[in-house]
Design a protein around this motif. Sequence first.
Motif, PDB file in Angstrom:
ATOM      1  N   LEU A 104      45.457 112.399 101.557  1.00 14.30           N
ATOM      2  CA  LEU A 104      46.700 111.747 101.139  1.00 14.30           C
ATOM      3  C   LEU A 104      46.920 112.039  99.666  1.00 14.30           C
ATOM      4  O   LEU A 104      46.058 111.734  98.839  1.00 14.30           O
ATOM      5  N   ASP A 105      48.047 112.644  99.344  1.00 14.64           N
ATOM      6  CA  ASP A 105      48.438 112.898  97.955  1.00 14.64           C
ATOM      7  C   ASP A 105      49.589 111.951  97.640  1.00 14.64           C
ATOM      8  O   ASP A 105      50.766 112.289  97.828  1.00 14.64           O
ATOM      9  N   ALA A 106      49.243 110.743  97.179  1.00 14.30           N
ATOM     10  CA  ALA A 106      50.257 109.712  96.952  1.00 14.30           C
ATOM     11  C   ALA A 106      51.286 110.122  95.902  1.00 14.30           C
ATOM     12  O   ALA A 106      52.491 109.925  96.117  1.00 14.30           O
ATOM     13  N   PRO A 107      50.889 110.693  94.759  1.00 17.23           N
ATOM     14  CA  PRO A 107      51.910 111.082  93.773  1.00 17.23           C
ATOM     15  C   PRO A 107      52.902 112.112  94.303  1.00 17.23           C
ATOM     16  O   PRO A 107      54.088 112.073  93.963  1.00 17.23           O
ATOM     17  N   ALA A 108      52.425 113.033  95.149  1.00 19.44           N
ATOM     18  CA  ALA A 108      53.316 114.062  95.701  1.00 19.44           C
ATOM     19  C   ALA A 108      54.015 113.594  96.975  1.00 19.44           C
ATOM     20  O   ALA A 108      54.840 114.332  97.532  1.00 19.44           O
ATOM     21  N   ARG A 109      53.672 112.408  97.451  1.00 20.52           N
ATOM     22  CA  ARG A 109      54.270 111.849  98.676  1.00 20.52           C
ATOM     23  C   ARG A 109      54.097 112.802  99.860  1.00 20.52           C
ATOM     24  O   ARG A 109      55.053 113.111 100.588  1.00 20.52           O
ATOM     25  N   THR A 110      52.882 113.233 100.071  1.00 17.80           N
ATOM     26  CA  THR A 110      52.554 114.071 101.222  1.00 17.80           C
ATOM     27  C   THR A 110      51.243 113.583 101.817  1.00 17.80           C
ATOM     28  O   THR A 110      50.397 113.004 101.117  1.00 17.80           O
ATOM     29  N   VAL A 111      51.063 113.836 103.108  1.00 23.43           N
ATOM     30  CA  VAL A 111      49.859 113.411 103.801  1.00 23.43           C
ATOM     31  C   VAL A 111      49.541 114.427 104.884  1.00 23.43           C
ATOM     32  O   VAL A 111      50.437 115.103 105.405  1.00 23.43           O
ATOM     33  N   ARG A 112      48.250 114.546 105.204  1.00 22.36           N
ATOM     34  CA  ARG A 112      47.818 115.394 106.311  1.00 22.36           C
ATOM     35  C   ARG A 112      46.860 114.582 107.171  1.00 22.36           C
ATOM     36  O   ARG A 112      45.901 113.979 106.658  1.00 22.36           O
ATOM     37  N   VAL A 113      47.115 114.572 108.483  1.00 23.62           N
ATOM     38  CA  VAL A 113      46.316 113.772 109.404  1.00 23.62           C
ATOM     39  C   VAL A 113      46.012 114.585 110.647  1.00 23.62           C
ATOM     40  O   VAL A 113      46.690 115.567 110.959  1.00 23.62           O
ATOM     41  N   GLN A 114      44.970 114.150 111.367  1.00 16.49           N
ATOM     42  CA  GLN A 114      44.751 114.708 112.695  1.00 16.49           C
ATOM     43  C   GLN A 114      45.868 114.216 113.622  1.00 16.49           C
ATOM     44  O   GLN A 114      46.369 113.102 113.484  1.00 16.49           O
TER      45      GLN A 114
END
Length: 497
Positions: A104-114
Amino acid sequence: MGSVPHGLRRRELLGALAAAGLLGAVPWPAHSAPGTLIENVSRLYPVRVARVVVPTQVQEVVQAVQHWPGAVAVGGGRYSMGGQVGVEGGLHIDMRRMNALVWLDAPARTVRVQAGMRWRDLQDHLDPHDLAVRTMQSYANFTVGSVSVNVHGRYVGHGPISASVRALQIVLASGEVREASRQQHPDLFRAALGGYGGLGVITEVELDLDPNTAMERSVAQVALDDYPGFFAAKVRANTRAVMHNADLLPPHFDRATAVTWATTDKPVTMPDRLVPRGQRYDLDKTVIWALTELPGGHQLQHKVVRPALLRGQPVVWRNREASLDAASLEPASRAQSTYVLQEYFVPVARFAAFTRGLARILQQHGAQVLNISVRHAPLDPDAVMAWAREEVFSWVLYYKQGTSPEACAAVGLWTRALIDLALEHGGTYYLPYQRHATQAQFAAAYPQADRFRATKAVWDPQGRMRNMLWAQYLWSVAGSTGAQASATRLRPSALAR
């Protein structure tokens, strides 16, 4: 059909009509061979598979695909209702334990999940950072792997989820692991979005996020002919609008109850940041039962239920409204009857004409529709199998039906009539639901299927990645490789083996 005796003769007759494209698919297993029965939430269209694997990491998916010699299908939350998560006699990959947060990259507002993570679990990770999912379904029980259905919700201006997907990790039928995005293997990326598992197993998803903000609800009653103008002026042009839908109620579906959630600086009136887990929803279930079983159910909904649900102007966190639980819709039993959905997409200019035609067909057939929820979507430039090929409104039908073969066949009659109506108005229908459409209707509704077939020939030349949806309609490609892939089609019976 009422004169046909019960038992084998009736089943054979309905099966023959379905094979001829006159009744759509019959929602029972084709045989009783040993294996595991994969059911969906509706309990219709179960699929008997030969083997089930439940991976927790990508290498387990790779091994399962490489070691299995036949057809492979993928399932998550199992909310698709027409056998889209299984293939008869094949391998079923149950993704629900592949539910980890990758990063989770909160400052960039991006996330990667299974891909097996449910939206509700993702919201638990995001909410402490004041972040929210940008686009998802109205209920949070689905898995993130629903990008393979190119889902959408009530989000204003967002359209399908494809617009918020940055990248996918996909395990191909060969066992190769590929990263796909708009820059890397874009043909695979665009075909996998809304590809219903036909290209490979989506194992990871990278998404754009939005801030979690406070939202205030407003409600307006709008005449049918006025709704497109109301939406354009009061919703689409409102920079604060976050979510919107319009409810059309039986029996006439002739007036829109427009519900808009817009950002506000007012303090929240409901303190829960997320809908609490594990609630019973007994009252909700009782109300749904009463609307369909008691005399005067329509009047009860118009005069009591809807006014109570829409009273006031509450202010809630976006994540709370996005974390609704589908358990509130679950009936006490689905043995004799079930509650299901279907959906149509039609250009905005045809809103009133399509709605009136839809109401007429539903009334003629006595369909037990509880509610129609209208949403909006701009053109989808990403997915090959896009359902928004221009700006559209969508009509989400929530209805009750019996589970007997006769009841399913009756629903098929009015479903095909609605598909024809959508086609007449330049629209299409949504594929995650019951497989009532004829081959000709599918071809007319999704003319871009040939492009999908060509992409599948490159990435899955043996046609191993499939399910009962594609077995019925896609007529997958085989016997070709690479850029020289042929568009030779197998017969549906061959594909289903």
